[in-house]
Design a protein around this motif. Structure first.
Motif, PDB file in Angstrom:
ATOM      1  N   TYR A  54       0.699  -1.325   0.030  1.00 16.83           N
ATOM      2  CA  TYR A  54       0.170  -0.062  -0.192  1.00 16.83           C
ATOM      3  C   TYR A  54       0.798   1.373   0.147  1.00 16.83           C
ATOM      4  O   TYR A  54       0.590   2.257  -0.730  1.00 16.83           O
ATOM      5  N   LYS A  55       2.087   1.270   0.952  1.00 16.23           N
ATOM      6  CA  LYS A  55       2.803   2.386   0.960  1.00 16.23           C
ATOM      7  C   LYS A  55       3.491   2.778  -0.407  1.00 16.23           C
ATOM      8  O   LYS A  55       3.695   3.698  -0.973  1.00 16.23           O
ATOM      9  N   ALA A  56       3.953   1.626  -1.207  1.00 15.50           N
ATOM     10  CA  ALA A  56       4.393   1.559  -2.514  1.00 15.50           C
ATOM     11  C   ALA A  56       3.496   2.344  -3.386  1.00 15.50           C
ATOM     12  O   ALA A  56       3.857   3.065  -4.279  1.00 15.50           O
ATOM     13  N   CYS A  57       2.307   1.922  -3.461  1.00 16.31           N
ATOM     14  CA  CYS A  57       0.944   2.450  -4.258  1.00 16.31           C
ATOM     15  C   CYS A  57       1.256   4.157  -3.920  1.00 16.31           C
ATOM     16  O   CYS A  57       1.014   5.132  -4.790  1.00 16.31           O
ATOM     17  N   ILE A  58       0.970   4.492  -2.973  1.00 19.70           N
ATOM     18  CA  ILE A  58       1.047   5.914  -2.279  1.00 19.70           C
ATOM     19  C   ILE A  58       2.226   6.645  -2.903  1.00 19.70           C
ATOM     20  O   ILE A  58       2.166   7.821  -3.326  1.00 19.70           O
ATOM     21  N   ARG A  59       3.478   6.078  -2.467  1.00 19.85           N
ATOM     22  CA  ARG A  59       4.531   6.728  -3.017  1.00 19.85           C
ATOM     23  C   ARG A  59       4.620   6.938  -4.633  1.00 19.85           C
ATOM     24  O   ARG A  59       4.970   8.185  -5.219  1.00 19.85           O
ATOM     25  N   PHE A  60       4.250   6.035  -5.314  1.00 19.55           N
ATOM     26  CA  PHE A  60       3.928   6.071  -6.753  1.00 19.55           C
ATOM     27  C   PHE A  60       3.051   7.248  -7.295  1.00 19.55           C
ATOM     28  O   PHE A  60       3.313   8.120  -8.070  1.00 19.55           O
ATOM     29  N   ILE A  61       1.924   7.292  -6.616  1.00 17.06           N
ATOM     30  CA  ILE A  61       0.817   8.390  -6.724  1.00 17.06           C
ATOM     31  C   ILE A  61       1.385   9.686  -6.246  1.00 17.06           C
ATOM     32  O   ILE A  61       1.322  10.740  -7.168  1.00 17.06           O
ATOM     33  N   GLU A  62       2.228   9.944  -5.297  1.00 20.15           N
ATOM     34  CA  GLU A  62       2.898  11.199  -4.802  1.00 20.15           C
ATOM     35  C   GLU A  62       4.025  11.549  -5.666  1.00 20.15           C
ATOM     36  O   GLU A  62       4.140  12.635  -6.080  1.00 20.15           O
ATOM     37  N   LYS A  63       4.533  10.621  -6.527  1.00 14.85           N
ATOM     38  CA  LYS A  63       5.710  11.018  -7.260  1.00 14.85           C
ATOM     39  C   LYS A  63       5.308  11.542  -8.550  1.00 14.85           C
ATOM     40  O   LYS A  63       5.452  12.413  -9.274  1.00 14.85           O
ATOM     41  N   GLN A  64       3.732  10.978  -8.960  1.00 16.83           N
ATOM     42  CA  GLN A  64       3.078  11.582 -10.216  1.00 16.83           C
ATOM     43  C   GLN A  64       2.797  13.105  -9.653  1.00 16.83           C
ATOM     44  O   GLN A  64       3.069  13.781 -10.698  1.00 16.83           O
ATOM     45  N   LYS A  65       2.322  13.261  -8.616  1.00 19.99           N
ATOM     46  CA  LYS A  65       1.726  14.641  -8.376  1.00 19.99           C
ATOM     47  C   LYS A  65       2.865  15.734  -8.181  1.00 19.99           C
ATOM     48  O   LYS A  65       2.825  16.771  -8.451  1.00 19.99           O
TER      49      LYS A  65
END
Length: 231
Positions: A54-65
């Motif tokens: 879950y933390k990996a998915c959040i990090r990918f989303i934050e990187k996009q933002k």
């Protein structure tokens, strides 16, 4: 150290209580306890692994933002993914580490107690404990009889498998802790040395295959003694 101390007290209390019941019943209770604790550890490992996914998915989303924000580098996400894989199926992680150290058993991780009702049946051969320990358990028993007396040797003989199982449960817990601490250090959450969690992960993997590792060590010692005697 506290864990080891409490383990010794726990082990002594169970060994003492063995005299109050039948041997078969006591062995069944030992197996049930270790298997339950190990199954619970597998469940905890799965939950923690999913959390890091879950933390990996959040990090990918934050990187996009925030693509230019150094706090959201993808290195952290990759470590989260690696930790997820290592914890969702920890026996693959154990085997990979042992393969890297050239200490893997061709038959897989050897669990002290195995049961058809558990999820770890396919990991180890149900007879692996007897197969791996048969070559040295009798020698250890004879050594203990000579040095500590027959009573202690009998206690060891009756509880050796149980003790290995308890150490494997403890090793599993430290394996999870090691991965959590290592990932926290690598993503910048903690500022400690990477050495300790790496040592925890490696040592835990070795203990998880303790019946086979003991066989490798004792076989190596025997070869060394023979070589020294011939030399």
């Amino acid at each position: 150290m506290k864990v080891i101390f409490y383990l010794i007290l726990f082990f002594i209390s169970l060994s003492t209580s063995a005299d109050t019941g039948g041997s078969d019943t006591f062995e069944a209770d030992q197996k049930s306890l270790v298997t339950s604790l190990l199954s619970a550890s597998v469940s905890v490992s799965l939950v923690v692994g999913l959390y890091f996914g879950y933390k990996a998915c959040i990090r990918f989303i934050e990187k996009q933002k925030y693509p230019n924000d150094p706090r959201y580098e993808l290195t952290g996400a990759l470590w989260y993914l690696l930790t997820m894989v290592a914890l969702i199926n920890p026996f693959i992680g154990f085997d990979w580490i042992l393969q890297t150290l050239a200490l893997a058993d061709p038959n897989g991780i050897c669990i002290a107690y195995n049961s058809i009702s558990t999820d770890i049946t396919s990991i180890s051969d149900p007879n692996c404990f007897q197969t791996n320990t048969s070559s040295y358990s009798q020698n250890l028993l004879n050594t203990l009889k000579a040095s500590s007396g027959s009573k202690f040797a009998e206690l060891f003989n009756n509880n050796f498998r149980f003790l290995v199982g308890i150490f494997q449960v403890i090793a599993f817990v430290f394996y999870i802790i090691g991965w959590v601490k290592l990932t926290s250090i690598l993503d910048g959450t903690e500022r400690n040395s990477k050495i300790m969690p790496c040592v925890m992960i490696i040592c835990s993997s070795l203990v998880m295959n303790l019946p086979f590792i003991l066989k490798v060590i004792l076989d190596g010692v025997e070869i060394l003694i023979k070589w020294l005697n011939h030399g």
